[in-house]
Design an enzyme around this catalytic site. Structure first.
Site, PDB file in Angstrom:
ATOM      1  N   ASN A   1       0.983  -1.239  -0.019  1.00 62.40           N
ATOM      2  CA  ASN A   1      -0.125   0.009   0.155  1.00 62.40           C
ATOM      3  C   ASN A   1       0.838   1.185   0.044  1.00 62.40           C
ATOM      4  OD1 ASN A   1      -1.764   2.164   0.435  1.00 62.40           O
ATOM      5  ND2 ASN A   1      -2.558   1.254   2.689  1.00 62.40           N
TER       6      ASN A   1
ATOM      7  N   LYS B   1      -0.056   4.259  -0.270  1.00 61.85           N
ATOM      8  CA  LYS B   1      -0.507   5.365   0.564  1.00 61.85           C
ATOM      9  C   LYS B   1      -0.251   6.793  -0.642  1.00 61.85           C
ATOM     10  CE  LYS B   1      -0.164   3.131   4.901  1.00 61.85           C
ATOM     11  NZ  LYS B   1      -0.099   3.209   6.314  1.00 61.85           N
TER      12      LYS B   1
ATOM     13  N   HIS C   1      -9.535   1.279   4.999  1.00 59.79           N
ATOM     14  CA  HIS C   1      -8.175   1.389   5.725  1.00 59.79           C
ATOM     15  C   HIS C   1      -8.341   2.340   7.174  1.00 59.79           C
ATOM     16  CE1 HIS C   1      -4.145   2.566   6.581  1.00 59.79           C
ATOM     17  NE2 HIS C   1      -3.641   1.565   6.017  1.00 59.79           N
TER      18      HIS C   1
ATOM     19  N   GLU D   1      -6.743   4.557   8.103  1.00 56.09           N
ATOM     20  CA  GLU D   1      -6.583   6.188   7.837  1.00 56.09           C
ATOM     21  C   GLU D   1      -7.613   6.777   7.222  1.00 56.09           C
ATOM     22  OE1 GLU D   1      -2.799   5.246   5.764  1.00 56.09           O
ATOM     23  OE2 GLU D   1      -1.973   4.982   7.580  1.00 56.09           O
TER      24      GLU D   1
ATOM     25  N   GLU E   1      -5.241  -4.755  10.803  1.00 63.01           N
ATOM     26  CA  GLU E   1      -4.170  -3.854  10.879  1.00 63.01           C
ATOM     27  C   GLU E   1      -4.284  -3.270  12.143  1.00 63.01           C
ATOM     28  OE1 GLU E   1      -2.393  -2.705   6.855  1.00 63.01           O
ATOM     29  OE2 GLU E   1      -4.187  -1.447   7.214  1.00 63.01           O
TER      30      GLU E   1
ATOM     31  N   GLY F   1       2.687   2.335  10.802  1.00 65.34           N
ATOM     32  CA  GLY F   1       3.611   3.273  10.681  1.00 65.34           C
ATOM     33  C   GLY F   1       4.209   3.541  11.926  1.00 65.34           C
TER      34      GLY F   1
ATOM     35  N   SER G   1       3.453  -2.191  10.187  1.00 62.36           N
ATOM     36  CA  SER G   1       4.890  -2.102  10.655  1.00 62.36           C
ATOM     37  C   SER G   1       5.469  -3.503  10.038  1.00 62.36           C
ATOM     38  CB  SER G   1       5.297  -1.929  11.709  1.00 62.36           C
ATOM     39  OG  SER G   1       4.894  -0.224  12.132  1.00 62.36           O
TER      40      SER G   1
HETATM   41  P1  PGA Z   1       3.084   0.354   7.503  1.00 64.57           P
HETATM   42  O1  PGA Z   1       1.494   0.342   6.845  1.00 64.57           O
HETATM   43  O2  PGA Z   1       3.405  -1.025   6.811  1.00 64.57           O
HETATM   44  O3  PGA Z   1       3.639   1.509   7.164  1.00 64.57           O
HETATM   45  O4  PGA Z   1       2.922   0.189   9.127  1.00 64.57           O
HETATM   46  C1  PGA Z   1       0.465  -0.741   6.881  1.00 64.57           C
HETATM   47  C2  PGA Z   1      -0.728  -0.146   6.216  1.00 64.57           C
HETATM   48  O5  PGA Z   1      -1.275   1.028   6.595  1.00 64.57           O
HETATM   49  O6  PGA Z   1      -1.356  -0.970   5.580  1.00 64.57           O
END
Ligand code: PGA
Length: 258
Positions: free
Chosen positions: A13, A15, A98, A100, A170, A176, A216
């Site tokens: 992803n 982003k 997601h 976010e 997640e 992140g 992560s």
């Molecule tokens: P990250 O993000 O691997 O940077 O923690 C994962 C995600 O948001 O899908």
């Protein structure tokens, strides 16, 4: 070890990252060194880069995904992109719900359910994200939250409608942050989620459904995560922007690797 009938899936992803040139460079590097992986591989660039990346993926086994979509096919929805448009742009999959999007853009379980319905109507493979916040985990509400999110997104379908759906667990506190769920935490959550799906739609669907872990994921921790029986793949954010690291994640090694 993932059950043999669930093909491991590693999805990147990207982003809100990448100019067209950066997107092309990244995907070219992946294509060049990927070989023919036994696992399924997906990349999800931002909307602006979908067609460029899609063109570069034409002769590659890597599949294209979007990061979100609207539930209507077209109309007066300024700033939105529909599933029909994603299909037209060459997408195979779409990420939905997601954290976010849920946290910053108001995607509720009801919105995710509408998007899921529209994605399935377009024959896009939906990757539906769920996961608890740190506060929810610390107040022992993880399972309640996961139950609500699974039910909220998946309600109102026939089991046969959902055969292509992928779930992504997640934990919000792991996204992140560099804090990964332990393999045991991931396994516990994945098993719980699979049981929720079984409760809603029966064991056959639940046993076939792939549940990815996200939060992560790195080349250093992917092997132990993928060694868990109910972890069927990874949704990778930050580490998917670096070709060497992402390829190492794609080629994860687990004791029972296929
Ligand atoms: P990250 O993000 O691997 O940077 O923690 C994962 C995600 O948001 O899908």
């Amino acid at each position: 070890m993932t059950a043999p009938h669930r093909r491991p899936l590693i999805a990147g992803n990207w982003k809100m990252n990448g100019t067209l040139k950066e997107a092309a460079d990244l995907v070219n590097a992946l294509v060049k060194d990927l070989g023919s992986p036994s696992h399924e591989v997906i990349v999800a660039p931002p909307f602006t880069a979908l067609t460029v990346v899609g063109e570069l993926l034409k002769k590659s086994p890597i599949k294209l995904s979007a990061q979100d979509m609207h539930w209507e096919n077209s109309g007066a929805f300024t700033g939105e992109v529909s599933g029909a448009m994603l299909k037209d742009a060459g997408c195979h999959a779409v990420i939905l719900g997601h954290s976010e999007r849920r946290r910053m853009f108001g995607d509720t379980d009801g919105v995710v359910q509408k998007k899921l319905k529209a994605a399935l109507a377009q024959k896009l493979v939906p990757i539906v994200c769920i996961g608890e916040t740190l506060e929810e985990r610390e107040s022992q509400r993880t399972f309640k939250v996961l139950e609500t999110q699974v039910k909220g997104a998946l309600t109102g379908f026939a089991p046969s409608d959902l055969s292509t759906v992928v779930l992504a667990y997640e934990p919000v506190w792991a996204i992140g942050t560099g804090k990964t769920a332990t393999p045991d935490q991931a396994q516990e959550a994945h098993l719980f989620v699979r049981k929720q799906v079984a409760g809603l739609y029966g064991d056959a669907l639940a046993q076939g459904m792939r549940i990815l872990y996200g939060g992560s994921v790195t080349p250093e921790n992917v092997d132990t995560l993928m060694a868990q029986p109910d972890v069927d793949g990874a949704l990778v954010g930050g580490a998917s922007l670096k070709p060497i690291g992402f390829l190492r994640i794609v080629n994860f090694k687990s004791p029972a690797a296929h």
